[in-house]
Structures are given as C-alpha cells and as structure tokens.
Enzyme design. Structure first.
Site, short mmCIF file in Angstrom:
data_model
loop_
_atom_site.label_atom_id
_atom_site.label_comp_id
_atom_site.label_asym_id
_atom_site.label_seq_id
_atom_site.Cartn_x
_atom_site.Cartn_y
_atom_site.Cartn_z
N GLU A 13 -4.25 15.17 30.34
CA GLU A 13 -5.17 14.99 29.22
C GLU A 13 -5.63 13.54 29.07
O GLU A 13 -6.62 13.26 28.39
CB GLU A 13 -4.51 15.50 27.92
N ASP A 211 -7.65 28.24 25.78
CA ASP A 211 -7.16 29.64 25.77
C ASP A 211 -7.39 30.21 24.38
O ASP A 211 -7.79 29.49 23.47
CB ASP A 211 -5.67 29.68 26.14
N1 ADE Z 1 -2.49 24.13 23.13
C1 ADE Z 1 -3.31 24.79 23.97
N2 ADE Z 1 -3.18 26.12 23.83
C2 ADE Z 1 -2.25 26.30 22.86
C3 ADE Z 1 -1.66 27.45 22.28
N3 ADE Z 1 -2.02 28.68 22.67
N4 ADE Z 1 -0.72 27.27 21.31
C4 ADE Z 1 -0.34 26.03 20.94
N5 ADE Z 1 -0.85 24.91 21.47
C5 ADE Z 1 -1.80 25.04 22.42
#
Ligand code: ADE
Length: 243
Positions: A13, A211
C-alpha cells in the site's frame, strides 16, 4: 517546517510512495517500525508501515505525532465495500470514521469511545476534499478488471473500522444493518483518527475498495493488493503533493 505523515498497513500500500521519495531519506527504527523521513513530490514527509489493526495504527500515529512533529496525517490502503453503491475499484475518502467493534454497553452507548464521549471522528475537510478531487481525476476513464461497473467511482462518507477482516456476507449484512451510512470497512482508520483527534492533528483517510467483505474477500483482497493498490495510492497522492 510542516511535515505530512503517510501511513499504510501493508507494504504494497505504500511501496510506490517509498520508491518515489527523493534520494537520501533517513530511516528511523522505532517500536519495530521503519519511519522514512524525507521529501515526496516536493512535500516533507514521513512514511511508515503501521501493520494491520487498530493498536498498530494507533501506535504508529502516536509516534509520527510525537517523534516527527507531523502537522497532518493521511492513512491510505484498501477496504471492503459495505454500501450497495460501493464497488470493487471505487475510491472512498472518509468524511468521518467510527470503530464498529467498540461496545462498552451498558456503561457507555454503543460505539461510543469511553470517556471521550464521541462515536465519530471527522476528517480534515480541506485535505479530504483535495483527496476526493484527485481521486476523481485518477479514476476518470479507468476501467477495473473484473469489477461490476465499467467506470470506478469516488465516494465521500463514513468509514467503519474494527479489528476484524470481514469475509462473510452475513457479517457484512449485519454491519450494513447496524451502520446504514457506512461506505466501507477496514482495520485502522478510526484508530488513527482517535489518536489525531486527541492530539489536535488534522487527518484524512483514502481507501480503495478491494472486495465486498464477503466470502470472496480474501481472494479479491490478495489480487488487488498485488496488482492495483500501489498504483492507486501513488496516482492519487502525486498530483496532490505536487500542487
Ligand atoms: N480491508 C480490505 N478488505 C477488508 C475487509 N473485507 N474487512 C476488513 N478490512 C478490509
């Protein structure tokens, strides 16, 4: 001298930011973390990897404020989309952040930070607006492979933070029901925000949606981290710091 802190939870990142720093940046090792102090695109900066989670983010924010006297903090990285409008490849800039796993009921209200009397922490309006504008320029015309929409969008609003990687649709739905205005979920932002609030330091949070916080979250997150995360962060921050 005004100095900006840029923090991320995973190496990918912040990798492109570290690579873009002017030669000769000093590395200070404190509390098992490396703090890279130098200049990035003309701006005096300290860049650090916090590692994942609220404690890690809070510890790192405390160090940049106390040891490096930063005047502003930006936290950048990935997040899971919660709100129905927020898709993989979109960008979220926090207007405010809250800790979705804080629950000291019946002593205090749900989500209230005990003895601070506050649930949400507001980000710096000016810095957040500049991030929103730069993110808008960056995503314009950019197609995201495998995304539900052809065109990525930029959103400003509430980010929910907790010490949990949300990877089940039921969990995501429960969070959505409890926090209908939360745009996305991540694991550091509101902890950094609390530390900055307590020290009177303006902050902002930039998140790229990797996601949808469901059963596919792990696979989507990993692919996104490897291929996209670094490009977004550098692509959005570069014009902002150069300006
Ligand atoms: N960072 C990226 N995706 C995430 C998720 N599904 N839950 C918590 N932090 C995240």
């Amino acid at each position: 001298m005004e100095r900006l802190a840029i923090l991320g939870a995973l190496h990918e990142e912040i990798a492109d930011l570290l690579a873009a720093m002017d030669p000769g940046a000093a590395v200070h090792r404190i509390a098992m973390r490396d703090f890279h102090v130098g200049t990035l695109w003309g701006t005096p900066c300290v860049i650090a990897l916090s590692r994942i989670g609220k404690v890690a983010a809070a510890a790192t924010a405390s160090i940049v404020i106390r040891e490096f006297q930063v005047s502003r903090v930006i936290f950048t990285g990935l997040a899971g989309g919660l709100h129905p409008d927020v898709e993989v490849g979109d960008v979220v800039v926090a207007h405010s952040l809250m800790q979705h796993d804080m629950d000291a009921r019946p002593l205090f209200g749900q989500h209230e930070i005990p003895l601070l009397g506050r649930v949400r922490f507001e980000s710096d309006a000016e810095l957040s607006k500049r991030l929103l504008d730069s993110a808008g320029d960056f995503v314009r015309g950019r197609a995201i492979e495998g995304a539900a929409r052809a065109q990525a969008r930029v959103h400003g609003g509430l980010i929910a933070t907790g010490d949990v990687f949300v990877s089940h649709a039921e969990e995501a739905l429960a969070l959505r029901a409890r926090l209908p205005d939360a745009l996305c979920v991540e694991m550091e932002g509101a902890a950094m925000a609390q530390v900055c609030y307590e020290s009177g330091i303006p902050f902002a949070v930039l998140r790229v949606i990797s996601d949808r916080a469901d059963h596919a979250a792990k696979t989507d997150f990993t692919a996104f981290l490897e291929n996209v995360a670094r490009v977004y962060t550098a692509g959005i921050l570069a014009p902002l710091l150069k300006a």
